[in-house]
Design a protein around this motif. Structure first.
Motif, PDB file in Angstrom:
ATOM      1  N   HIS A   1      -3.665  -6.559  -9.861  1.00 46.72           N
ATOM      2  CA  HIS A   1      -3.632  -5.433  -8.929  1.00 46.72           C
ATOM      3  C   HIS A   1      -2.556  -4.409  -9.274  1.00 46.72           C
ATOM      4  CE1 HIS A   1      -5.631  -8.171  -5.667  1.00 46.72           C
ATOM      5  NE2 HIS A   1      -6.390  -7.975  -6.731  1.00 46.72           N
ATOM      6  N   LEU A   2      -1.338  -4.876  -9.544  1.00 46.01           N
ATOM      7  CA  LEU A   2      -0.260  -3.936  -9.832  1.00 46.01           C
ATOM      8  C   LEU A   2      -0.515  -3.159 -11.122  1.00 46.01           C
ATOM      9  CD1 LEU A   2       2.438  -2.628  -9.232  1.00 46.01           C
ATOM     10  CD2 LEU A   2       3.580  -4.662 -10.177  1.00 46.01           C
ATOM     11  N   PRO A   3      -0.829  -3.819 -12.250  1.00 40.35           N
ATOM     12  CA  PRO A   3      -1.110  -3.006 -13.446  1.00 40.35           C
ATOM     13  C   PRO A   3      -2.308  -2.086 -13.284  1.00 40.35           C
ATOM     14  CG  PRO A   3      -1.612  -5.317 -13.853  1.00 40.35           C
ATOM     15  CD  PRO A   3      -0.859  -5.260 -12.565  1.00 40.35           C
ATOM     16  N   SER A   4      -3.322  -2.509 -12.517  1.00 41.82           N
ATOM     17  CA  SER A   4      -4.478  -1.630 -12.279  1.00 41.82           C
ATOM     18  C   SER A   4      -4.061  -0.390 -11.510  1.00 41.82           C
ATOM     19  CB  SER A   4      -5.560  -2.378 -11.503  1.00 41.82           C
ATOM     20  OG  SER A   4      -6.088  -3.436 -12.259  1.00 41.82           O
ATOM     21  N   MET A   5      -3.229  -0.580 -10.493  1.00 39.43           N
ATOM     22  CA  MET A   5      -2.738   0.551  -9.708  1.00 39.43           C
ATOM     23  C   MET A   5      -1.932   1.502 -10.589  1.00 39.43           C
ATOM     24  SD  MET A   5      -0.117   0.541  -6.451  1.00 39.43           S
ATOM     25  CE  MET A   5      -1.104  -0.634  -5.537  1.00 39.43           C
ATOM     26  N   LEU A   6      -1.080   0.936 -11.442  1.00 36.72           N
ATOM     27  CA  LEU A   6      -0.232   1.772 -12.296  1.00 36.72           C
ATOM     28  C   LEU A   6      -1.061   2.518 -13.336  1.00 36.72           C
ATOM     29  CD1 LEU A   6       2.734  -0.729 -12.720  1.00 36.72           C
ATOM     30  CD2 LEU A   6       2.705   1.354 -11.322  1.00 36.72           C
TER      31      LEU A   6
ATOM     32  N   MET B   1       0.815  -1.223   0.000  1.00 37.72           N
ATOM     33  CA  MET B   1       0.000   0.000   0.000  1.00 37.72           C
ATOM     34  C   MET B   1       0.845   1.269   0.000  1.00 37.72           C
ATOM     35  SD  MET B   1      -1.747   0.168   3.752  1.00 37.72           S
ATOM     36  CE  MET B   1      -0.815   0.395   5.246  1.00 37.72           C
ATOM     37  N   ASP B   2       2.147   1.159   0.237  1.00 36.22           N
ATOM     38  CA  ASP B   2       3.027   2.332   0.198  1.00 36.22           C
ATOM     39  C   ASP B   2       3.611   2.593  -1.187  1.00 36.22           C
ATOM     40  OD1 ASP B   2       2.722   2.769   2.952  1.00 36.22           O
ATOM     41  OD2 ASP B   2       4.340   1.366   3.423  1.00 36.22           O
ATOM     42  N   LEU B   3       3.349   1.694  -2.124  1.00 38.14           N
ATOM     43  CA  LEU B   3       3.999   1.800  -3.431  1.00 38.14           C
ATOM     44  C   LEU B   3       3.712   3.121  -4.145  1.00 38.14           C
ATOM     45  CD1 LEU B   3       5.757   0.517  -5.639  1.00 38.14           C
ATOM     46  CD2 LEU B   3       3.679  -0.584  -6.530  1.00 38.14           C
ATOM     47  N   PRO B   4       2.475   3.597  -4.209  1.00 36.70           N
ATOM     48  CA  PRO B   4       2.241   4.860  -4.936  1.00 36.70           C
ATOM     49  C   PRO B   4       3.096   6.016  -4.415  1.00 36.70           C
ATOM     50  CG  PRO B   4       0.157   3.778  -4.522  1.00 36.70           C
ATOM     51  CD  PRO B   4       1.192   3.011  -3.753  1.00 36.70           C
TER      52      PRO B   4
ATOM     53  N   LEU C   1      -2.542   5.389 -11.511  1.00 34.42           N
ATOM     54  CA  LEU C   1      -1.534   6.406 -11.191  1.00 34.42           C
ATOM     55  C   LEU C   1      -0.990   7.099 -12.434  1.00 34.42           C
ATOM     56  CD1 LEU C   1       0.514   4.417  -8.521  1.00 34.42           C
ATOM     57  CD2 LEU C   1      -1.105   6.275  -8.080  1.00 34.42           C
ATOM     58  N   GLY C   2      -1.172   6.483 -13.598  1.00 35.98           N
ATOM     59  CA  GLY C   2      -0.629   7.055 -14.825  1.00 35.98           C
ATOM     60  C   GLY C   2       0.839   6.750 -15.038  1.00 35.98           C
ATOM     61  N   VAL C   3       1.351   5.720 -14.363  1.00 35.93           N
ATOM     62  CA  VAL C   3       2.760   5.348 -14.506  1.00 35.93           C
ATOM     63  C   VAL C   3       2.869   4.241 -15.555  1.00 35.93           C
ATOM     64  CG1 VAL C   3       4.795   4.431 -13.335  1.00 35.93           C
ATOM     65  CG2 VAL C   3       3.215   5.937 -12.100  1.00 35.93           C
ATOM     66  N   PRO C   4       3.586   4.456 -16.650  1.00 30.25           N
ATOM     67  CA  PRO C   4       3.728   3.408 -17.663  1.00 30.25           C
ATOM     68  C   PRO C   4       4.512   2.226 -17.113  1.00 30.25           C
ATOM     69  CG  PRO C   4       5.182   5.243 -18.165  1.00 30.25           C
ATOM     70  CD  PRO C   4       4.333   5.686 -17.009  1.00 30.25           C
TER      71      PRO C   4
ATOM     72  N   ILE D   1       9.630   7.964 -10.436  1.00 33.07           N
ATOM     73  CA  ILE D   1       9.783   6.819 -11.333  1.00 33.07           C
ATOM     74  C   ILE D   1       9.070   7.087 -12.658  1.00 33.07           C
ATOM     75  CG2 ILE D   1       9.187   4.387 -11.659  1.00 33.07           C
ATOM     76  CD1 ILE D   1      11.541   4.896  -9.720  1.00 33.07           C
ATOM     77  N   ASP D   2       9.780   6.837 -13.757  1.00 31.96           N
ATOM     78  CA  ASP D   2       9.231   7.038 -15.099  1.00 31.96           C
ATOM     79  C   ASP D   2       8.579   5.778 -15.658  1.00 31.96           C
ATOM     80  OD1 ASP D   2      10.228   9.739 -15.417  1.00 31.96           O
ATOM     81  OD2 ASP D   2      12.225   8.864 -15.634  1.00 31.96           O
ATOM     82  N   LEU D   3       9.092   4.609 -15.262  1.00 31.88           N
ATOM     83  CA  LEU D   3       8.649   3.342 -15.849  1.00 31.88           C
ATOM     84  C   LEU D   3       8.787   2.246 -14.798  1.00 31.88           C
ATOM     85  CD1 LEU D   3       7.892   1.880 -18.650  1.00 31.88           C
ATOM     86  CD2 LEU D   3      10.330   1.281 -18.730  1.00 31.88           C
ATOM     87  N   VAL D   4       7.787   1.371 -14.725  1.00 35.20           N
ATOM     88  CA  VAL D   4       7.820   0.232 -13.809  1.00 35.20           C
ATOM     89  C   VAL D   4       7.930  -1.058 -14.607  1.00 35.20           C
ATOM     90  CG1 VAL D   4       6.396  -1.150 -12.224  1.00 35.20           C
ATOM     91  CG2 VAL D   4       6.602   1.314 -11.886  1.00 35.20           C
TER      92      VAL D   4
END
Length: 384
Positions: free
Chosen positions: A102-107, A73-76, A110-113, A84-87
């Protein structure tokens, strides 16, 4: 036909400038990773060591800003603090149902590619029954199956009829497995139909989820890795005319081994993997892998698992949305990396290929997603 994509100068700019995070699964035993504990049908594994393998490969290739972070839950906040530009997604999720999503949904939110499957695609690949429905509709061969939900019974008329047909067509032996899982955990060969109900109850109790039954296929077992058409090879990027299919491999079964088990159960060593050199068979495996990649509109790496029946007919078992990318070390291998050297590529080349393939796609199809990092300095190198 192959053609260059980013210029050498742009590649160096990306390595020098892009801030990349490799995200692995969070630790469910740490209560500060979540608000409340949740059920997890998929068995837990963090994949943290492989995340560090990926990060080290990028650093060795010249990437200068690499972090390794857990999915929790601290990732964002951590992604924002590190700019971070890219995950790179290397997680099966922290907990809960459909955790691969869950992770791709969160990204996405957040708008993080990211380098990874879109949320719906990740869920489709990780739910074996949905995946089999999809490829069956596309005419791709997969064995018949039934699903048994909580509270359902395999002796219901529809299930009995389907099992009778499997019995007649495939010889009365079965596989019981979770619809969502990893590493052959809770997967049971059942060679006496009277034992099916008991194994279904065991898997339901372990996963609190739907259970799948399909016929046991007694023939040879294979895998083919398939990734995007942009690859890094010979110190440059090339765009292939089709997806990149590689490490076409037979998984060698011991005499007492009805199914191939994962590295969690038995180390994956060179004697358990055999390069497929039979031209017609090799091409058939590549064609099936490519068809799945294109039919599902995939954008990054999958490992397609296949097996023959007693007559030598190929059936697709599943497509693993997060195949192991462990760096090969001595005799210990990952299946995906087993034969990458015969493509004229190193482990570092493969990891770079996944990154650059995604960046090429995003720049061509969703340039706004890279507007925060691909600046005027980057575009000024286009004609260099």
């Amino acid at each position: 036909m192959e053609k260059s994509t980013f210029t050498i100068e742009q590649i160096e700019w990306i390595r020098r400038s892009l801030k990349i995070a490799v995200v692995h699964g969070g630790e469910k035993t740490q209560p500060d990773s979540f608000i409340y504990k949740n059920l997890s049908p998929r068995s837990t594994k963090t994949y943290q060591p492989v995340a560090y393998d990926i990060a080290d490969a990028l650093r060795e290739s010249g990437f200068q800003h690499i972090d390794v972070l857990p999915e929790n839950m601290d990732l964002p906040q951590r992604l924002k603090a590190l700019n971070i530009d890219l995950v790179i997604t290397n997680s099966g999720g922290l907990q809960g149902f459909d955790s691969m999503c869950h992770l791709p949904s969160m990204l996405e939110m957040l708008g993080v590619p990211y380098v990874g499957h879109a949320p719906m695609t990740a869920g489709l690949l990780d739910n074996k029954h949905l995946f089999k429905h999809e490829i069956k509709a596309a005419g791709i061969p997969t064995a018949p199956f039934i699903t048994v939900g909580l509270g359902e019974c395999i002796t219901d008329a529809v299930n009995k009829e389907a099992l009778d047909q499997m019995d007649a067509d495939f010889g009365g032996r079965f596989i019981v497995k979770p619809v969502s899982g990893r590493a052959s955990v809770h997967v049971y060969p059942v060679f006496d139909r009277a034992d099916l109900a008991g194994k279904v109850k065991i898997v339901q109790a372990a996963t609190n989820n739907i259970v799948m039954i399909e016929p046991y296929l007694s023939g040879r077992e294979f895998v083919v890795a398939v990734a995007g058409s942009v690859i890094f090879k010979n110190d440059k990027l090339n765009q292939l005319a089709s997806p990149f299919a590689f490490s076409v491999t037979e998984r060698v079964l011991a005499g007492d081994e009805p199914i191939f088990t994962s590295m969690d159960v038995k180390p994956i060593t060179s004697d358990r993997l055999l390069k497929v050199d039979e031209p017609e068979l090799r091409q058939s495996l590549i064609d099936l892998g490519n068809k799945i990649y294109q039919q599902l509109g995939l954008g990054t790496l999958v490992r397609v698992d296949l097996r023959m029946d007693c007559k030598g007919k190929l059936y697709v078992l599943e497509a693993n949305p997060k195949p192991d990318l462990k760096r090969p070390e001595g005799d210990k291998l990952s299946i995906v990396c087993h034969d990458i050297h015969n493509e004229g590529m190193s482990y570092q080349d493969l990891i770079q290929s996944l990154v650059f393939n995604r960046l090429v796609y995003l720049q061509a199809q969703r340039p706004e997603s890279l507007a925060h990092c691909f600046n005027d300095d980057f575009f000024s190198l286009k004609s260099a």
